[in-house]
Design a protein around this motif. Structure first.
Motif, PDB file in Angstrom:
ATOM      1  N   LEU A   1       0.811  -1.213   0.000  1.00  0.00           N
ATOM      2  CA  LEU A   1       0.000   0.000   0.000  1.00  0.00           C
ATOM      3  C   LEU A   1       0.849   1.269   0.000  1.00  0.00           C
ATOM      4  O   LEU A   1       0.392   2.320   0.431  1.00  0.00           O
ATOM      5  N   HIS A   2       2.102   1.160  -0.473  1.00  0.00           N
ATOM      6  CA  HIS A   2       2.973   2.331  -0.561  1.00  0.00           C
ATOM      7  C   HIS A   2       2.658   3.121  -1.836  1.00  0.00           C
ATOM      8  O   HIS A   2       3.456   3.179  -2.769  1.00  0.00           O
ATOM      9  N   THR A   3       1.481   3.709  -1.876  1.00  0.00           N
ATOM     10  CA  THR A   3       1.066   4.549  -2.995  1.00  0.00           C
ATOM     11  C   THR A   3       0.619   5.888  -2.432  1.00  0.00           C
ATOM     12  O   THR A   3       0.344   6.007  -1.228  1.00  0.00           O
ATOM     13  N   PRO A   4       0.538   6.921  -3.278  1.00  0.00           N
ATOM     14  CA  PRO A   4       0.133   8.244  -2.770  1.00  0.00           C
ATOM     15  C   PRO A   4      -1.212   8.229  -2.056  1.00  0.00           C
ATOM     16  O   PRO A   4      -1.373   8.911  -1.037  1.00  0.00           O
TER      17      PRO A   4
ATOM     18  N   PHE B   1      -1.713   9.597   1.853  1.00  0.00           N
ATOM     19  CA  PHE B   1      -2.657  10.615   2.312  1.00  0.00           C
ATOM     20  C   PHE B   1      -3.646  10.021   3.312  1.00  0.00           C
ATOM     21  O   PHE B   1      -4.020  10.680   4.290  1.00  0.00           O
ATOM     22  N   LEU B   2      -4.067   8.801   3.069  1.00  0.00           N
ATOM     23  CA  LEU B   2      -5.030   8.165   3.969  1.00  0.00           C
ATOM     24  C   LEU B   2      -4.424   7.938   5.348  1.00  0.00           C
ATOM     25  O   LEU B   2      -5.097   8.095   6.372  1.00  0.00           O
ATOM     26  N   ARG B   3      -3.142   7.585   5.381  1.00  0.00           N
ATOM     27  CA  ARG B   3      -2.465   7.410   6.668  1.00  0.00           C
ATOM     28  C   ARG B   3      -2.427   8.727   7.444  1.00  0.00           C
ATOM     29  O   ARG B   3      -2.683   8.764   8.647  1.00  0.00           O
ATOM     30  N   ASN B   4      -2.122   9.818   6.751  1.00  0.00           N
ATOM     31  CA  ASN B   4      -2.118  11.132   7.402  1.00  0.00           C
ATOM     32  C   ASN B   4      -3.514  11.533   7.864  1.00  0.00           C
ATOM     33  O   ASN B   4      -3.672  12.128   8.934  1.00  0.00           O
ATOM     34  N   LEU B   5      -4.523  11.201   7.058  1.00  0.00           N
ATOM     35  CA  LEU B   5      -5.899  11.513   7.439  1.00  0.00           C
ATOM     36  C   LEU B   5      -6.303  10.762   8.707  1.00  0.00           C
ATOM     37  O   LEU B   5      -6.991  11.314   9.577  1.00  0.00           O
ATOM     38  N   SER B   6      -5.870   9.518   8.828  1.00  0.00           N
ATOM     39  CA  SER B   6      -6.183   8.724  10.026  1.00  0.00           C
ATOM     40  C   SER B   6      -5.564   9.347  11.274  1.00  0.00           C
ATOM     41  O   SER B   6      -6.207   9.428  12.326  1.00  0.00           O
TER      42      SER B   6
END
Length: 314
Positions: free
Chosen positions: A57-60, A64-69
């Motif tokens: 899952l190392h995609t843009p 962004f989803l990781r930062n959103l979490s």
């Protein structure tokens, strides 16, 4: 209030938050409900952030989803733990500095959240409408720069509002009919003129809310047009599934956010504001990992491997 602070700009030394209800019998129930919601939200978003670290899952999009979490964890942490503490002691006296600090961090995190959703919409636009140049136009450097811009703009916005509120005079009532400190509520308690503050709030709301919403809408309009040109029904379904979860989150975020601030100064809407506040600060962060997981087969597959202890395929 400090009766000896006549020469100071602010004579109110603390605010009294009325919370969700004054019924003492309901407060233990609310404490249990919101404690459960907080634990579920933090656990769900930490789990989603950890899943997005996996190599597959190392995609843009997942960056962004990781930062959103992580932002969702911050948003709910700014408001819910203080509310839980107040429910335990059946009263909520918040020092002036603590109220202003909560205001700053709430607008900082919510602002980053807003702009990050726009960056995610742009990422989906590039992935679907510009696939040949996607890898270069959404490189690691670009991803980091977009997140940095989101944080910088939101920090300036939060600091501007915090400073503007801190120079107001609070010399009368100090009772806030809500469960956290926010701009419209503090404006109503100020004995200074808030005309300039109201104009600034409207202008900043346009920049922080309307412009990102327009950019997101344009991105998804172009995505929809591109997807509808796909001849394969399976291809259209896959394209819509990757954007459907994000579009759902965007609609909920902007819908509740604009409703919260479009009736600035309306006392009759305060009870409704509490419901919208719960949606913004509790339900949104709690629903986000569920929405993204339910509509994303990659996240579902990774989650199953994590829960069953299976190693990812080489």
């Amino acid at each position: 209030m400090d009766p000896g602070a006549q020469g100071n700009r602010t004579t109110v030394t603390e605010f009294i938050l009325l919370g969700l209800t004054g019924n003492i019998e309901l407060q233990p129930i609310l404490f249990a409900v919101f404690l459960f919601a907080y634990v579920v939200t933090v656990g769900g978003n930490l789990n989603l952030a950890a899943i997005c670290v996996e190599h597959k899952l190392h995609t843009p999009m997942y960056y962004f989803l990781r930062n959103l979490s992580l932002l969702d964890i911050g948003c709910i942490t700014v408001t819910v733990p203080p509310m839980l503490a107040c429910l335990q002691v059946h009263q909520c006296r918040v020092p002036y500095a603590a109220c202003i600090s909560q205001l700053f961090f709430f607008h900082l995190l919510a602002g980053v959240d807003c702009h990050l959703l726009t960056a995610m919409a742009y990422d989906r636009y590039l992935a679907i409408c510009q696939p040949l140049t996607y890898s270069t136009r959404m490189s690691h450097e670009v991803q980091g720069a977009l997140v940095g811009i989101c944080c910088t703009v939101s920090f300036i916005n939060a600091l501007t509002h915090t400073v503007a509120v801190s120079v107001l005079d609070f010399c009368g009532p100090n009772v806030v009919n809500h469960f956290y400190c926010d701009l419209p509520l503090l404006f109503q308690l100020s004995c200074s003129s808030i005309h300039l503050n109201g104009q600034m709030l409207f202008a900043v709301a346009t920049f922080m809310g309307v412009i990102p919403m327009i950019l997101s809408s344009v991105s998804y309009a172009r995505i929809a047009a591109a997807v509808l040109r796909i001849r394969s029904a399976e291809g259209r379904k896959k394209a819509f599934s990757t954007c459907g979860s994000h579009l759902t989150v965007v609609c909920i975020f902007y819908g509740t956010g604009f409703f919260s601030y479009m009736h600035l100064g309306s006392i009759s809407a305060l009870d409704k504001d509490k419901g919208i506040g719960i949606f913004n600060t509790v339900l949104n962060p709690m629903l986000n990992p569920i929405i993204y997981s339910l509509r994303n087969p990659d996240v579902q597959g990774t989650l199953k491997r994590v829960l069953t202890g299976k190693r990812p395929p080489e």
